[in-house]
Design a protein around this motif. Sequence first.
Motif, PDB file in Angstrom:
ATOM      1  N   HIS A 138     -56.927  41.869 -25.132  1.00  0.00           N
ATOM      2  CA  HIS A 138     -56.151  41.337 -26.262  1.00  0.00           C
ATOM      3  C   HIS A 138     -54.726  40.943 -25.841  1.00  0.00           C
ATOM      4  CE1 HIS A 138     -59.461  42.757 -28.714  1.00  0.00           C
ATOM      5  NE2 HIS A 138     -59.258  44.002 -28.299  1.00  0.00           N
ATOM      6  N   GLU A 150     -62.953  39.797 -24.925  1.00  0.00           N
ATOM      7  CA  GLU A 150     -62.024  40.820 -25.386  1.00  0.00           C
ATOM      8  C   GLU A 150     -60.606  40.604 -24.879  1.00  0.00           C
ATOM      9  OE1 GLU A 150     -62.888  44.017 -21.779  1.00  0.00           O
ATOM     10  OE2 GLU A 150     -63.355  44.539 -23.861  1.00  0.00           O
ATOM     11  N   SER A 164     -56.581  37.677 -27.907  1.00  0.00           N
ATOM     12  CA  SER A 164     -56.136  38.289 -29.163  1.00  0.00           C
ATOM     13  C   SER A 164     -56.044  37.273 -30.297  1.00  0.00           C
ATOM     14  CB  SER A 164     -54.764  38.939 -28.968  1.00  0.00           C
ATOM     15  OG  SER A 164     -53.788  37.946 -28.658  1.00  0.00           O
ATOM     16  N   THR A 165     -55.639  36.049 -29.981  1.00  0.00           N
ATOM     17  CA  THR A 165     -55.385  35.041 -31.007  1.00  0.00           C
ATOM     18  C   THR A 165     -55.816  33.680 -30.479  1.00  0.00           C
ATOM     19  OG1 THR A 165     -53.454  36.305 -31.705  1.00  0.00           O
ATOM     20  CG2 THR A 165     -53.654  34.065 -32.562  1.00  0.00           C
ATOM     21  N   ARG A 175     -65.562  31.561 -34.196  1.00  0.00           N
ATOM     22  CA  ARG A 175     -65.854  32.801 -34.923  1.00  0.00           C
ATOM     23  C   ARG A 175     -67.057  33.527 -34.319  1.00  0.00           C
ATOM     24  NH1 ARG A 175     -61.600  34.603 -37.846  1.00  0.00           N
ATOM     25  NH2 ARG A 175     -60.939  33.148 -39.485  1.00  0.00           N
ATOM     26  N   LEU A 199     -65.799  34.660 -30.510  1.00  0.00           N
ATOM     27  CA  LEU A 199     -64.607  35.514 -30.473  1.00  0.00           C
ATOM     28  C   LEU A 199     -64.450  36.202 -31.822  1.00  0.00           C
ATOM     29  CD1 LEU A 199     -62.170  32.982 -28.738  1.00  0.00           C
ATOM     30  CD2 LEU A 199     -63.431  34.858 -27.640  1.00  0.00           C
ATOM     31  N   PRO A 200     -65.331  37.119 -32.166  1.00  0.00           N
ATOM     32  CA  PRO A 200     -65.286  37.719 -33.513  1.00  0.00           C
ATOM     33  C   PRO A 200     -64.057  38.581 -33.758  1.00  0.00           C
ATOM     34  CG  PRO A 200     -66.869  38.847 -32.116  1.00  0.00           C
ATOM     35  CD  PRO A 200     -66.403  37.663 -31.342  1.00  0.00           C
ATOM     36  N   ASP A 201     -63.447  39.123 -32.711  1.00  0.00           N
ATOM     37  CA  ASP A 201     -62.308  40.019 -32.892  1.00  0.00           C
ATOM     38  C   ASP A 201     -60.962  39.301 -32.841  1.00  0.00           C
ATOM     39  OD1 ASP A 201     -64.047  42.166 -33.056  1.00  0.00           O
ATOM     40  OD2 ASP A 201     -63.986  42.526 -30.883  1.00  0.00           O
ATOM     41  N   ALA A 202     -60.943  38.034 -32.510  1.00  0.00           N
ATOM     42  CA  ALA A 202     -59.678  37.302 -32.350  1.00  0.00           C
ATOM     43  C   ALA A 202     -59.199  36.759 -33.688  1.00  0.00           C
ATOM     44  CB  ALA A 202     -59.841  36.156 -31.361  1.00  0.00           C
ATOM     45  N   ASP A 214     -57.370  32.499 -40.451  1.00  0.00           N
ATOM     46  CA  ASP A 214     -56.655  33.661 -40.962  1.00  0.00           C
ATOM     47  C   ASP A 214     -55.272  33.324 -41.501  1.00  0.00           C
ATOM     48  OD1 ASP A 214     -58.676  35.638 -40.286  1.00  0.00           O
ATOM     49  OD2 ASP A 214     -58.156  35.220 -38.198  1.00  0.00           O
ATOM     50  N   GLU A 272     -48.728  40.655 -31.607  1.00  0.00           N
ATOM     51  CA  GLU A 272     -50.137  40.842 -31.285  1.00  0.00           C
ATOM     52  C   GLU A 272     -50.386  41.075 -29.806  1.00  0.00           C
ATOM     53  OE1 GLU A 272     -52.311  41.035 -33.617  1.00  0.00           O
ATOM     54  OE2 GLU A 272     -50.881  40.559 -35.195  1.00  0.00           O
ATOM     55  N   ARG A 276     -54.853  46.599 -28.769  1.00  0.00           N
ATOM     56  CA  ARG A 276     -55.320  47.189 -30.023  1.00  0.00           C
ATOM     57  C   ARG A 276     -56.112  48.456 -29.735  1.00  0.00           C
ATOM     58  NH1 ARG A 276     -57.630  41.641 -32.845  1.00  0.00           N
ATOM     59  NH2 ARG A 276     -55.673  40.506 -32.783  1.00  0.00           N
TER      60      ARG A 276
END
Length: 622
Positions: A497, A545, A548-549, A571, A574-577, A601, A617, A621
């Motif tokens: 991240h 992973e 991050s963004t 999406r 990169l589900p966590d970004a 977002d 960010e 995390r």
Amino acid sequence: MRESTLFKHLTSSAIVTACCVLGLLYFGRDVLEPLALAVILSLVIAPLIRTLRRIGLGQVPATMLSVLMVGTCVVGLGIVLAFQLVAVTGDLPKYRAAIRTKVAAVREMTERPFARIEAEISAVQPQAQQSGTVSSRRGMSTVTVSPTQPLPVEIRQPRLTTRDSLTRLFAMAFGPLGEAGLVLVLLVFISLEHESLRDRLIRLAGQTEINRTIRTLGDAAQGVSRFFLSQFIVNLTFGTLIGLLLWLAGVPHAGLWGALSGMLRFVPYIGVMAAGAVIAVFVAAIDPGWQLALSCIALFVALELFVANVVEPKVYGHSSGLSPLAVIVSAVFWGAMWGPVGLLLSTPLTLCFVVAGRHVRGLEPVTILLGDAPNVSGAQRLYQRLLTADSDTIVRDAHAYLRRASFARYCDKVLLPGLALAGADMRAGRIDAGQMETMRAAMGRVAATLNPEGRTPARTRRRRDVSLLDANLGAYLRQMRETRQGRWQGSLDVPAHSVVLCAALAVERDELLAELLVSALRDANIDARSTLLGSADRPGPEKAELISTVILPYPVEDRLGDWLNAVTELRTHLPDALLATVKLPFDQSTVPQPAVEEHVDIVLRSFEEALAFVAPERAPRG
């Protein structure tokens, strides 16, 4: 910027009006000179009057006390300088021998080169021509000489009596003293009626122009007062230092020369040169050699250069409101109109016109031509330099901007708005293909120079880079980064991240925005990288992973479908970004923002917002 040019005001009626005003200024100088002096002086002492009123004095006592204080200082300074001048005049006979020696030395130095040139020219002339010339001259002399010489006649002026001397002295002093008295009387009454005169001018301008009139009067009064106060402090310090340095050097009457230097600096440019010349002549006259004179000249020039180039720009370089060229032009104009008084008042008078031009449309050309900075924004200046392919000036201005701000702000305030102006003119058909290629090449050089990561790629790749630059500026910048830092624009052995991904569709607009955003984030020490949406050339899923963004440019209407498909793919992979898009204030996209907000977002408004959004960010995390 308002569309206002000089040519729109050059009508026949405007030319006739300007000629009438110039004639009135020239032929009405006897009336306008003391009036202008009194008005300017009233603006100068206005802060002192306001200060006295704050401590409890009324308008009349405060005005009279202020005029008395200023008049006493001026008269006292004049008396001291007069006695000093008398003392200098009395000491001049002591230095008569040194003066004669210096004059003879200077004459010999100036005449010797010309005498040598004349001798060399005479040496190469034919002898016959020289003898013929001599004989003809002799013949002419024998013809023109008269046998009887006229008797010399000497005309002597009658000896002046004491009464005649006093009468002549009174006649010489009556003009300046009478004008000074008139200025003093006008100053008192203008200061007493200051509030009433302002109300009369506002009433004369009309109720509809009350706001503009109040702002004009306030800006003019504040500008002149601030300028004179700053100039007085600088000139007083300069004169004090000159006097002190001359005293340490052993020059007689150092206080007089210091006061003269400070006073003459009120006359733009010419005054300081005159003061330096007077000091140089006096020091050269009192010293048998040249060392003291040259030393004093060097000290004077060094101090003047330091004050003019270092002190003045910081103290009142921006408070005058005039460009350096405008100061010279105004000095020439008002000096031709009103003589020495006009030369002294040139800067404040021109400043008043420049301030008025900010609020009065008819005087706007004066502000544009003579103001300290043209009414052109940084983006407009960038666009103008791109049209002429002046990349060196763009880079120089950018480095000056980046010394006080970040690259993200430079993009938001200058670079991207300038490119938006170019895009608008291109869509309107005001830029042809040749100009567009010139601008793209200039923009490529600028972006490569301003890139915080390094310089342009090696010369071996020049042919490929140029062809890519002609097709897509964003792809050119991305290739530069990949050439320097490798396929993934850096190591993949980084914390989770910690990477910000700037993604773009395969169009020049999106790729350029993504590359500039990467540069802005990397300038803030953020690990930002760019990618092309839909491209299979990317790290595998095990590296997801690290990101991050993800930031995308705001979509345009004709590519909205491709943009939505790309967002869906992001999406999935990169589900966590976090997913963000940047919609700039000048963006011409017609896609409604609610249709975009449901797929990301956050919608950011600038590069600086993007920088502020991703900076927190960067922490891993939990």
